[in-house]
Design a protein around this motif. Sequence first.
Motif, PDB file in Angstrom:
ATOM      1  N   TYR A 167       0.868  -1.181   0.000  1.00  0.00           N
ATOM      2  CA  TYR A 167       0.000   0.000   0.000  1.00  0.00           C
ATOM      3  C   TYR A 167       0.907   1.233   0.000  1.00  0.00           C
ATOM      4  O   TYR A 167       1.870   1.296   0.771  1.00  0.00           O
ATOM      5  CB  TYR A 167      -0.890  -0.001   1.235  1.00  0.00           C
ATOM      6  N   GLY A 196      -3.267  -0.538  -2.904  1.00  0.00           N
ATOM      7  CA  GLY A 196      -3.876   0.772  -2.691  1.00  0.00           C
ATOM      8  C   GLY A 196      -2.862   1.883  -2.830  1.00  0.00           C
ATOM      9  O   GLY A 196      -1.683   1.684  -2.544  1.00  0.00           O
ATOM     10  N   ASP A 198      -2.836   6.200  -2.033  1.00  0.00           N
ATOM     11  CA  ASP A 198      -3.516   7.417  -1.594  1.00  0.00           C
ATOM     12  C   ASP A 198      -2.547   8.588  -1.618  1.00  0.00           C
ATOM     13  O   ASP A 198      -1.359   8.431  -1.273  1.00  0.00           O
ATOM     14  CB  ASP A 198      -4.058   7.264  -0.167  1.00  0.00           C
ATOM     15  N   SER A 209      -8.442   7.593   8.907  1.00  0.00           N
ATOM     16  CA  SER A 209      -9.250   6.825   7.968  1.00  0.00           C
ATOM     17  C   SER A 209      -8.365   6.035   7.008  1.00  0.00           C
ATOM     18  O   SER A 209      -8.719   4.919   6.591  1.00  0.00           O
ATOM     19  CB  SER A 209     -10.180   7.752   7.185  1.00  0.00           C
ATOM     20  N   THR A 210      -7.225   6.588   6.659  1.00  0.00           N
ATOM     21  CA  THR A 210      -6.302   5.888   5.755  1.00  0.00           C
ATOM     22  C   THR A 210      -5.719   4.655   6.430  1.00  0.00           C
ATOM     23  O   THR A 210      -5.597   3.589   5.807  1.00  0.00           O
ATOM     24  CB  THR A 210      -5.160   6.829   5.331  1.00  0.00           C
ATOM     25  N   LYS A 213      -8.200   1.987   6.161  1.00  0.00           N
ATOM     26  CA  LYS A 213      -8.250   1.446   4.798  1.00  0.00           C
ATOM     27  C   LYS A 213      -7.103   0.467   4.556  1.00  0.00           C
ATOM     28  O   LYS A 213      -7.280  -0.569   3.900  1.00  0.00           O
ATOM     29  CB  LYS A 213      -8.176   2.584   3.778  1.00  0.00           C
ATOM     30  N   THR A 216      -7.875  -2.844   6.045  1.00  0.00           N
ATOM     31  CA  THR A 216      -8.905  -3.546   5.275  1.00  0.00           C
ATOM     32  C   THR A 216      -8.340  -4.128   3.988  1.00  0.00           C
ATOM     33  O   THR A 216      -8.758  -5.206   3.536  1.00  0.00           O
ATOM     34  CB  THR A 216     -10.058  -2.579   4.942  1.00  0.00           C
ATOM     35  N   ALA A 217      -7.364  -3.439   3.396  1.00  0.00           N
ATOM     36  CA  ALA A 217      -6.786  -3.884   2.117  1.00  0.00           C
ATOM     37  C   ALA A 217      -5.910  -5.109   2.256  1.00  0.00           C
ATOM     38  O   ALA A 217      -5.546  -5.726   1.254  1.00  0.00           O
ATOM     39  CB  ALA A 217      -5.982  -2.738   1.505  1.00  0.00           C
TER      40      ALA A 217
END
Length: 406
Positions: A167, A196, A198, A209-210, A213, A216-217
């Motif tokens: 990520y 991912g 960002d 929030s990142t 994420k 979750t990824a």
Amino acid sequence: MSINRRHFLASAAAATGAIMLPRAVMAADTIKLGSVLDVSGIFDAYGKPMDMAMRLAVSQINAAGGLLGKQVEVVGYDTQSDMALYSQYAQQLVREDKVDVVHGGILSASREAIRQTLHKNKTLYFYNVLYEGGVCDRNIFINGVTPAQQAEALVPYAMGKSGKKVYIVAADYNYGQITARWLQKFVADNGGETVGVDFFPLDVSDFGSTIAKIQTAGADLVIAPLVGGAHLSFFRQWAAAGMKDRIALASTTMGVGNEHKVLTAEEGNGIMVAYNYSQELDTPENAAFKEAWVAAGGDAGGMHELAVSNYHGVLTWAEGVRIAGTLERDAVVEALETGVSITGPGGKVTVDPKTHHAVLDVHLMEVENQGMRVVETLPQRQPIDTQAVCDLGANPDDNTQYEIQI
């Protein structure tokens, strides 16, 4: 002496306490090195040590007799981390101060704010900072590592210690965007998957929030080309969320401004990086540099990647002047294009004639107790990203920053 404009004289006379000549007399008898850096404001953690390293290099040149029988005088401006002041001071350096060379700029935006002014006025320019690559301009020499020099080494090392799912969290401007593409390329080249990506403006400091994420990824590894004080919050929040021991973390920027010394050991330990310099390098050149830094009044732990790159840049320019035997720009450029090398605290640095970028050592490192422990040294890495798009030998009039296609 104004806050914005600060002229400093580095000379052997000053070092020995001798009486100084009046500035009007001295100016006619010196070589003028222009500097424009963020010495105050939000980027001063980068700019202050860069400024000191530049002045240290100049003082050492002067103590050894100067260049071409003259002392080197620094004409320095502090942009206060205001991009608008870069253009103003570049004009001043060229038109009023009539400097012989400019070393300066930190963020890519600051480089591009002054590069065309210096190109148009045929004032030689050194940009001595890690950056995104792709600048092809015979008037500029670039001493910092580029993404391919760094990421090609860092990605397989970090994946080997973690896993294949990566990520990426990056700064939302050209450095972060281009570096993220290089990271994705090297992740794929090494059999991995980018799960991912960002991007964050430089003033963002909330990454909650990142971080959710990323969990979750299902990432095995996070690589973070983040920039500046606000983005340092990511590393703190990552550790506070209990992620540091669950998902591995690497960065292409963390530590270039001694950010690892701002983090606690608990927050920083284990972060993987790859740069040209670490204070922990065990070489005679680094030991001598650190001793000279402290003797000049610097904080013993204050030098960092960008400061050393600036130091290397001044030494490289000086060697070009010595070989050319003149300050005339084209002659100095031609001398540098012979493949000039210097050896400094980060190792051997060689000018690549094709791109005017640096061939240099890259050290794989891990943050350990607010230091950078060297794991492996990869000697003389080529700037393959910029070499793919830039050939100043074939196209000497090129003046482009290429967006490298990956």
